[in-house]
Design an enzyme around this catalytic site. Structure first.
Site, short mmCIF file in Angstrom:
data_model
loop_
_atom_site.label_atom_id
_atom_site.label_comp_id
_atom_site.label_asym_id
_atom_site.label_seq_id
_atom_site.Cartn_x
_atom_site.Cartn_y
_atom_site.Cartn_z
NE ARG A 74 -0.74 -6.90 -3.68
CZ ARG A 74 -1.90 -6.15 -3.80
NH1 ARG A 74 -3.03 -6.42 -3.94
NH2 ARG A 74 -1.91 -4.65 -3.65
CG HIS B 202 -1.93 1.04 1.39
ND1 HIS B 202 -2.64 1.16 2.36
CD2 HIS B 202 -2.17 2.00 0.40
CE1 HIS B 202 -3.53 2.23 2.10
NE2 HIS B 202 -3.34 2.85 0.99
CG ASP C 97 -5.05 -9.16 -5.69
OD1 ASP C 97 -4.16 -9.39 -4.86
OD2 ASP C 97 -5.80 -8.35 -5.34
NE ARG D 202 -6.94 1.32 -5.03
CZ ARG D 202 -6.32 2.24 -5.93
NH1 ARG D 202 -6.34 3.59 -6.00
NH2 ARG D 202 -5.20 1.69 -6.85
CB CYS E 73 -7.46 -1.13 -13.20
SG CYS E 73 -8.07 -2.61 -12.17
#
Lengths: 92, 534
Positions: free
Chosen positions: B450, B181, B440, B286, B487
């Site tokens: 990840r 993130h 993902d 989101r 995306c």
């Protein structure tokens, strides 16, 4: 000095978690009276001006909050606290 | 003496500045003084931590401000420190007394059967560590001088958001991953970042260079290195300025293939200074900000979605339904304690278990669709049945709205392609459009987490197996006449763009900060030329 008492039903979905606890204590701190809160009429009573202690109570939706206050502005303090609980802490 | 540390690039660019290390706190010890000295030391540390969070709360807005506001309220409360002072009076050192007291308070939150209270334990951990850093006189990352290189094992997103990046700076992490993130935030903000340096990060002192292009950190760089990095940085900045100047122009490859470039957002704040004419719409919204009460607040959601449609001025706006789970827990909604959350209840799997919450979001989306071309995108779809169940719920919602006489429209219903099995069976899904979630999809296809720096290098979108899945989905899009977009981070990665276009991708969606450079990267590709080795 008279003790003023009142109660209000906790209806907001998440109970007395972080944001409502902070709002409740901020409201309580506006008054000079000593104010306590409990989830049962027989206590245990918790200082309504302490967010740390209120978070320890972990009051959930559907519980009744009981207030008792002593001091000059006890009447106004209890009225303000009952009001903010009834307004669901302006959350919803 | 210049030292070279190799890691992985998480955000391109060059930064040079003083290294501010952010070390682990467990096990640190001070020289213990008298009980009175210890009491004063703790009281001083708490006062400084309170000053820090008060200043931070004043700078933030919305939910972030409320989270920090809660920390302010606790630090202002004497009840928080009572227990620690009692221990200090018994002869315990300040750091021990404070840690004991906070740990038992944290345990009280974690023992709650209410997820809301459990989720707040993170705030208490944050408070505990802030005070400890003050007690040991360690730097607070959010107080780093402008232009500093933040050096740490890992960096929480809240710290990143609290740092002033307006005058440069960079990040060098021992752990972390390019898909975390905070790496996403760094790319969006243009902060150079290198991750996965390993334990040697602790040896970075003095000044440091972060080379986010090749994934290298140089500790105590020589004068020549500093000069070379300055030149490279200037060159990159020039390229960025050129790209910025051409950002409103379409992205067309050298051989004339037009590529649609859309943007990823979480709300209006992300597009405040962004010219709508520079993008082909919003490819991903989101909606994980819908934490706690907003999950059930149809009106608030409707307003947020309608605001985005008004901003887009008739361009399509794709909104992803709640994608919780995995690394995005929501108190009271996601499942606690899953042994492997990335292979557990995520995205649409959770939505179909919480139909009450899902219906509210679908109602808000259908109502907002009356304001413009809104597309609904379902995350983590594995089986066609999940799409059909969602379609039924959406149709029920539309019938309800018609009955209530509320303005609404029928949004397009599409899916995110993130699960390899769904990618390979793409023709089984009757979706209006497909959006490849490359982060993902790559992690699941390469079996590489990840957020684990040890295996981050495996999670490469350029792996021929991952590209084959992307090509398979793109080919189905052409054959069936359905739009396919991508995306994930790969769409904004200049090294990956040619391979993606060769795999048949003709539409990418990237963070607004990466759009200009993405368009430039597309313009440099010649699909008619013989295939370059990626």
């Amino acid at each position: 000095m008279q003790t003023v008492k009142a109660s209000a039903l906790l209806t907001n979905k998440v109970g007395l978690h972080a944001r409502p606890s902070v709002k409740l204590t901020q409201t309580a701190k506006r008054f000079s009276a000593s104010i306590q809160v409990a989830t049962s009429e027989s206590g245990p009573w918790t200082d309504a001006k302490s967010p740390v202690k209120i978070m320890r109570v972990k009051a959930a939706q559907g519980e009744t909050l009981h207030f008792q206050a002593m001091g000059e502005d006890a009447q106004a303090a209890v009225a303000a606290l009952v009001d903010i609980v009834a307004r669901k802490f302006d959350e919803e | 003496m210049e030292r070279r540390l190799s890691g992985l690039s998480a955000s391109a660019g060059f930064a040079y500045g003083p290294a501010v290390a952010f070390r682990a706190l467990a096990g640190l010890r001070r020289e213990k003084g008298s009980a009175d000295d210890e009491r004063k030391a703790l009281s001083h540390a708490v006062a400084l931590a309170l000053r820090d969070v008060s200043a931070l709360a004043a700078r933030l807005e919305g939910d972030a401000a409320e989270i920090v506001g809660f920390q302010v309220a606790l630090l202002e409360d004497d009840a928080l420190t009572e227990g620690a002072y009692a221990e200090i009076a018994q002869g315990v050192a300040a750091e021990r007394a404070w840690t004991d007291t906070m740990d038992s308070e944290i345990a009280g939150y974690e023992a709650s059967d209410d997820a809301y209270f459990r989720a707040r334990s993170a705030d208490l951990v944050d408070i505990r560590d802030r005070v400890l850093r003050r007690l040991f006189d360690l730097p607070e990352p959010t107080n780093a001088p402008p232009g500093a290189i933040i050096v740490a094992e890992d960096l929480p997103p809240s710290s990143f958001l609290g740092i002033d990046w307006s005058r440069g700076g960079g990040i060098a992490l021992g752990g972390g991953s390019p898909t975390s993130h905070v790496a996403m935030l760094a790319r969006g903000r243009g902060v150079p970042m290198v991750v996965g340096l390993g334990p040697q990060w602790q040896a970075i002192t003095g000044a440091a260079v972060v080379d986010g292009v090749t994934g290298v950190v140089l500790a105590e760089p020589s004068a020549e290195t500093i000069e070379r990095v300055r030149l490279q940085r200037d060159e990159l900045n020039r390229a960025r300025d050129d790209a910025e100047a051409r950002k409103r122009e379409p992205a067309i490859t050298r051989d004339g293939a037009p590529i649609a470039v859309m943007i990823n957002v979480a709300g209006l704040a992300d597009v405040r200074d962004f010219p709508v004419e520079a993008c082909d719409g919003i490819g991903l919204t989101r909606t994980e900000f819908l934490a706690e009460e907003a999950l059930r607040d149809e009106e608030r959601q409707y307003q947020l979605y309608a605001d985005l449609l008004r901003w887009a001025e008739g361009k399509p706006v794709t909104i992803r339904t709640l994608d919780a789970g995995g690394d995005k827990p929501i108190a009271g909604y996601t499942i606690d304690g899953e042994s492997n959350p990335f292979l557990g209840l995520r995205g649409i799997r959770l939505s179909l278990r919480h139909k009450d919450v899902f219906r509210i979001q679908l109602r808000a989306l259908a109502r907002a669709a009356s304001a413009g071309p809104l597309k609904i995108m379902l995350p983590m779809v594995t089986t066609p049945d999940e799409l059909e169940q969602s379609r039924r719920l959406l149709n029920e919602t539309l019938a309800e709205l018609a009955e209530e006489g509320l303005p609404h429209a029928t949004p397009q219903l599409g899916i995110m392609v993130e699960v390899p099995a769904a990618a390979m069976a793409i023709a089984a899904f009757d979706a209006a459009f497909f959006s490849i979630g490359s982060n993902d999809l790559t992690q699941y296809a390469t079996a590489a987490a990840r957020d684990a720096s040890d295996v981050a290098a495996y999670a490469d979108v350029l792996h021929p197996g991952v590209l084959a899945m992307i090509a398979h989905v793109a080919a189905h899009g052409v054959a069936s006449g359905r739009e396919v977009s991508l995306c994930g981070d790969a769409g904004g990665d200049p090294r990956a763009i040619e391979a993606l276009l060769r795999a048949g991708v003709r539409c990418v969606s990237v963070s607004p900060g990466l759009l200009a450079m993405t368009k430039e990267a597309i313009r440099s590709v010649d699909l008619a030329a013989s295939r370059a080795i990626p």
